[in-house]
Design a protein around this motif. Structure first.
Motif, PDB file in Angstrom:
ATOM      1  N   GLU A 184       0.922  -8.070  10.412  1.00  0.00           N
ATOM      2  CA  GLU A 184       1.671  -8.762   9.353  1.00  0.00           C
ATOM      3  C   GLU A 184       1.237  -8.368   7.943  1.00  0.00           C
ATOM      4  O   GLU A 184       2.025  -8.451   7.005  1.00  0.00           O
ATOM      5  CB  GLU A 184       1.532 -10.277   9.517  1.00  0.00           C
ATOM      6  N   THR A 185      -0.006  -7.945   7.772  1.00  0.00           N
ATOM      7  CA  THR A 185      -0.474  -7.566   6.439  1.00  0.00           C
ATOM      8  C   THR A 185      -0.030  -6.162   6.043  1.00  0.00           C
ATOM      9  O   THR A 185      -0.157  -5.783   4.892  1.00  0.00           O
ATOM     10  CB  THR A 185      -2.012  -7.650   6.340  1.00  0.00           C
ATOM     11  N   ARG A 186       0.484  -5.390   6.977  1.00  0.00           N
ATOM     12  CA  ARG A 186       0.910  -3.996   6.769  1.00  0.00           C
ATOM     13  C   ARG A 186      -0.219  -3.149   6.177  1.00  0.00           C
ATOM     14  O   ARG A 186      -0.095  -2.576   5.094  1.00  0.00           O
ATOM     15  CB  ARG A 186       2.145  -3.898   5.883  1.00  0.00           C
ATOM     16  N   PRO A 187      -1.358  -3.045   6.897  1.00  0.00           N
ATOM     17  CA  PRO A 187      -2.454  -2.212   6.403  1.00  0.00           C
ATOM     18  C   PRO A 187      -2.082  -0.734   6.423  1.00  0.00           C
ATOM     19  O   PRO A 187      -1.179  -0.316   7.157  1.00  0.00           O
ATOM     20  CB  PRO A 187      -3.589  -2.507   7.380  1.00  0.00           C
ATOM     21  N   LEU A 188      -2.806   0.038   5.622  1.00  0.00           N
ATOM     22  CA  LEU A 188      -2.551   1.468   5.502  1.00  0.00           C
ATOM     23  C   LEU A 188      -3.819   2.243   5.827  1.00  0.00           C
ATOM     24  O   LEU A 188      -4.929   1.792   5.544  1.00  0.00           O
ATOM     25  CB  LEU A 188      -2.096   1.792   4.078  1.00  0.00           C
ATOM     26  N   ARG A 189      -3.620   3.414   6.421  1.00  0.00           N
ATOM     27  CA  ARG A 189      -4.752   4.261   6.800  1.00  0.00           C
ATOM     28  C   ARG A 189      -4.580   5.635   6.172  1.00  0.00           C
ATOM     29  O   ARG A 189      -3.545   6.285   6.331  1.00  0.00           O
ATOM     30  CB  ARG A 189      -4.811   4.385   8.325  1.00  0.00           C
ATOM     31  N   LEU A 190      -5.622   6.072   5.479  1.00  0.00           N
ATOM     32  CA  LEU A 190      -5.675   7.422   4.926  1.00  0.00           C
ATOM     33  C   LEU A 190      -6.440   8.297   5.907  1.00  0.00           C
ATOM     34  O   LEU A 190      -7.519   7.922   6.359  1.00  0.00           O
ATOM     35  CB  LEU A 190      -6.406   7.422   3.580  1.00  0.00           C
ATOM     36  N   GLN A 191      -5.869   9.450   6.240  1.00  0.00           N
ATOM     37  CA  GLN A 191      -6.568  10.414   7.086  1.00  0.00           C
ATOM     38  C   GLN A 191      -6.508  11.785   6.431  1.00  0.00           C
ATOM     39  O   GLN A 191      -5.482  12.170   5.876  1.00  0.00           O
ATOM     40  CB  GLN A 191      -5.960  10.477   8.486  1.00  0.00           C
ATOM     41  N   GLU A 237      -5.036  -0.865  -0.387  1.00  0.00           N
ATOM     42  CA  GLU A 237      -4.773  -2.287  -0.156  1.00  0.00           C
ATOM     43  C   GLU A 237      -3.587  -2.476   0.776  1.00  0.00           C
ATOM     44  O   GLU A 237      -2.566  -1.801   0.636  1.00  0.00           O
ATOM     45  CB  GLU A 237      -4.483  -2.978  -1.501  1.00  0.00           C
ATOM     46  N   PRO A 238      -3.670  -3.426   1.737  1.00  0.00           N
ATOM     47  CA  PRO A 238      -2.515  -3.729   2.587  1.00  0.00           C
ATOM     48  C   PRO A 238      -1.331  -4.186   1.729  1.00  0.00           C
ATOM     49  O   PRO A 238      -1.522  -4.732   0.632  1.00  0.00           O
ATOM     50  CB  PRO A 238      -3.004  -4.867   3.487  1.00  0.00           C
ATOM     51  N   VAL A 271      -4.025 -10.736   3.054  1.00  0.00           N
ATOM     52  CA  VAL A 271      -4.246 -12.079   3.580  1.00  0.00           C
ATOM     53  C   VAL A 271      -4.351 -13.087   2.437  1.00  0.00           C
ATOM     54  O   VAL A 271      -3.767 -14.175   2.495  1.00  0.00           O
ATOM     55  CB  VAL A 271      -5.513 -12.116   4.466  1.00  0.00           C
ATOM     56  N   GLU A 272      -5.081 -12.724   1.374  1.00  0.00           N
ATOM     57  CA  GLU A 272      -5.276 -13.651   0.261  1.00  0.00           C
ATOM     58  C   GLU A 272      -3.992 -13.969  -0.506  1.00  0.00           C
ATOM     59  O   GLU A 272      -3.950 -14.906  -1.292  1.00  0.00           O
ATOM     60  CB  GLU A 272      -6.365 -13.150  -0.698  1.00  0.00           C
ATOM     61  N   ASN A 273      -2.906 -13.221  -0.277  1.00  0.00           N
ATOM     62  CA  ASN A 273      -1.619 -13.489  -0.927  1.00  0.00           C
ATOM     63  C   ASN A 273      -0.725 -14.406  -0.095  1.00  0.00           C
ATOM     64  O   ASN A 273       0.425 -14.626  -0.451  1.00  0.00           O
ATOM     65  CB  ASN A 273      -0.876 -12.181  -1.213  1.00  0.00           C
ATOM     66  N   GLN A 274      -1.215 -14.917   1.023  1.00  0.00           N
ATOM     67  CA  GLN A 274      -0.473 -15.829   1.907  1.00  0.00           C
ATOM     68  C   GLN A 274       0.954 -15.346   2.195  1.00  0.00           C
ATOM     69  O   GLN A 274       1.920 -16.063   2.002  1.00  0.00           O
ATOM     70  CB  GLN A 274      -0.423 -17.255   1.327  1.00  0.00           C
ATOM     71  N   GLY A 275       1.067 -14.101   2.647  1.00  0.00           N
ATOM     72  CA  GLY A 275       2.362 -13.564   3.061  1.00  0.00           C
ATOM     73  C   GLY A 275       3.193 -12.932   1.962  1.00  0.00           C
ATOM     74  O   GLY A 275       4.290 -12.462   2.217  1.00  0.00           O
ATOM     75  N   LYS A 276       2.684 -12.910   0.743  1.00  0.00           N
ATOM     76  CA  LYS A 276       3.431 -12.290  -0.356  1.00  0.00           C
ATOM     77  C   LYS A 276       2.979 -10.846  -0.543  1.00  0.00           C
ATOM     78  O   LYS A 276       1.825 -10.510  -0.304  1.00  0.00           O
ATOM     79  CB  LYS A 276       3.211 -13.061  -1.653  1.00  0.00           C
ATOM     80  N   HIS A 277       3.903 -10.016  -1.013  1.00  0.00           N
ATOM     81  CA  HIS A 277       3.637  -8.597  -1.261  1.00  0.00           C
ATOM     82  C   HIS A 277       2.609  -8.446  -2.383  1.00  0.00           C
ATOM     83  O   HIS A 277       2.556  -9.272  -3.296  1.00  0.00           O
ATOM     84  CB  HIS A 277       4.942  -7.883  -1.638  1.00  0.00           C
ATOM     85  N   ASN A 278       1.814  -7.372  -2.348  1.00  0.00           N
ATOM     86  CA  ASN A 278       0.790  -7.150  -3.375  1.00  0.00           C
ATOM     87  C   ASN A 278       1.374  -6.684  -4.712  1.00  0.00           C
ATOM     88  O   ASN A 278       0.656  -6.553  -5.694  1.00  0.00           O
ATOM     89  CB  ASN A 278      -0.280  -6.179  -2.887  1.00  0.00           C
TER      90      ASN A 278
END
Length: 193
Positions: free
Chosen positions: A42-49, A71-72, A76-83
């Motif tokens: 749900e947080t939509r994390p991102l991975r750099l490779q 940053e995802p 989580v600290e945004n309670q479901g809101k986009h960064n």
């Protein structure tokens, strides 16, 4: 008889967001970076490779993988809101990997150089609009920071839009040793520079 299995793999980086190619290890062959998103989380994390070419073949080998540097999309600290920020852009030029990111009020660029098997942070450029409240004038004020981590010289310059003369310039030497490496960096580290 009933059997239940748990999926141990929690990561589903199944959507490629960015890809860039260029020579990062100065061997004359193309290397590649990718940024992938976990669309299940749900947080939509991102991975750099980062994949580097090998001396005896065409195959690329994974050299670095990080899930902390970007940053995802829905922290989580945004309670479901986009960064509210775009996914960072990456550029490869003259053996330097640059990561350009939006930050509150501006942007930041990290430059990494491949050295002794690691991607080390060598330079940070930050640009903040209305970065300082010292000036009463209504025109746009911005603060530009250039931090050369190799020499330790950190230069902050306050400028007014349309003016060629700096309002204020601050030089400071800050030595960070060892130089930060991609796997150790977090997206929140932008406050350090």
């Amino acid at each position: 008889m009933d059997l239940f299995a748990q999926n141990k793999n929690k990561d589903h980086y199944n959507y490629q967001v960015r890809e860039e190619e260029g020579d990062l290890n100065n061997d004359g062959k193309m290397d590649k970076i990718t940024v992938e998103m976990d669309t299940i989380n749900e947080t939509r994390p991102l991975r750099l490779q980062i994949f580097l070419s090998q001396p005896n073949g065409r195959k690329l080998t994974l050299a670095v993988s990080s899930t902390k540097i970007i940053e995802p999309q829905y922290p989580v600290e945004n309670q479901g809101k986009h960064n509210e920020y775009q996914i960072p852009n990456f550029f490869i030029e003259n053996g330097i990997l640059s990561m350009w990111s939006e930050i509150k009020g501006g942007n930041i660029t990290y430059d990494f150089k491949y050295r002794k098997g690691n991607f080390e942070l060598i330079n940070v450029k930050k640009f903040i609009i209305n970065g300082t409240k010292e000036y009463i004038d209504e025109s746009t004020i911005f603060t530009e920071t250039n931090f050369d981590l190799i020499s330790g010289l950190r230069i902050e310059t306050d400028e007014q839009s349309g003016s060629k003369k700096a309002l204020k310039k601050r030089n400071k030497v800050v030595l960070i040793r060892p130089l930060p490496k991609i796997p150790d960096m977090k997206f929140s580290d932008k406050k350090l520079y």
